[in-house]
Scaffold this motif. Structure first.
Motif, PDB file in Angstrom:
ATOM      1  N   PHE A  17       0.826  -1.210   0.000  1.00  0.00           N
ATOM      2  CA  PHE A  17       0.000   0.000   0.000  1.00  0.00           C
ATOM      3  C   PHE A  17       0.862   1.263   0.000  1.00  0.00           C
ATOM      4  O   PHE A  17       0.522   2.250  -0.656  1.00  0.00           O
ATOM      5  CB  PHE A  17      -0.959   0.011   1.191  1.00  0.00           C
ATOM      6  N   TYR A  34      -7.939   1.474  -3.296  1.00  0.00           N
ATOM      7  CA  TYR A  34      -7.161   0.282  -2.991  1.00  0.00           C
ATOM      8  C   TYR A  34      -8.053  -0.606  -2.142  1.00  0.00           C
ATOM      9  O   TYR A  34      -8.496  -0.202  -1.069  1.00  0.00           O
ATOM     10  CB  TYR A  34      -5.877   0.650  -2.247  1.00  0.00           C
ATOM     11  N   TYR A  58       1.627   1.644  -3.664  1.00  0.00           N
ATOM     12  CA  TYR A  58       0.440   1.961  -4.474  1.00  0.00           C
ATOM     13  C   TYR A  58      -0.055   3.383  -4.237  1.00  0.00           C
ATOM     14  O   TYR A  58      -0.487   4.052  -5.168  1.00  0.00           O
ATOM     15  CB  TYR A  58      -0.706   0.994  -4.156  1.00  0.00           C
TER      16      TYR A  58
END
Length: 194
Positions: free
Chosen positions: A129, A141, A132
């Protein structure tokens, strides 16, 4: 219930060129972060079913739109960190934008989805994460538990990420995507009846 294998230790530092050659030569998927290539773990029947259910449902809803659903074979490059990742499911809108040094890695996913397993949950929530969230166009997400009916959606809201947790109803995403929990968690045919 779960048949995932543990992620192997990352390999010694490798260049991007060596990483791409490793993928071509072995036919296996690896994620590449800060010069470390880690092989992707295999998944359980439940993991596979959730991914397939999502791919089919999202794909049908995006027909005729400017957006497309991609499976876990699509490489994603995070240009700000240099990481190369694979999402279980991704949604890309408009033309695919590719990394200049890897014409198989897209740089413009709008939604990334990960199906959690006991071996990857910490990585998916943490390190993955963190990379991302550095993709400028990524707006959602999604983390889906395979062991219980629980879905977390992290949405970009200006300069912060907002967490929503759902345990029933439907997964509602951008682009008008709505997938009922009963569709996501449809495990019929995975086990013999009786």
């Amino acid at each position: 219930m779960e048949a995932c294998i543990a992620l192997p230790e990352p390999s010694p530092a490798v260049t991007l060129e060596d990483f791409l050659e490793l993928e071509r030569a072995t036919g296996l998927r690896h994620e590449w972060i800060k010069g470390m290539a880690s092989a992707m773990a295999g998944g359980s029947a439940e993991h596979s079913r959730i991914k397939t259910n999502l791919l089919l449902a999202i794909g049908r809803q995006l027909e005729g739109s400017d957006c497309h659903v991609a499976d876990s074979d699509q490489r994603i490059r995070v240009e700000l960190t240099g990481a190369t990742l694979y999402a279980d499911v991704a949604v890309i809108c408009g033309p695919y934008a590719y990394a200049s040094d890897d014409l198989q890695a897209v740089t413009n996913p709008k939604i990334a989805v990960e199906v959690l397993s006991s071996t990857t949950e910490d990585y998916d929530r943490g390190t993955k994460f963190q990379h991302y969230r550095r993709v400028p166009g990524l707006l959602e997400y999604v983390l889906i538990s395979q062991d219980e009916r629980r879905i977390e959606v992290r949405r970009r809201a200006e300069d912060k990420w907002v967490l929503e947790e759902h345990t029933s109803g439907a997964l509602e995403l951008l682009e008008g995507i709505t997938v009922p929990f009963d569709t996501i968690y449809d495990f019929r045919h995975l086990r013999p009846e009786g």
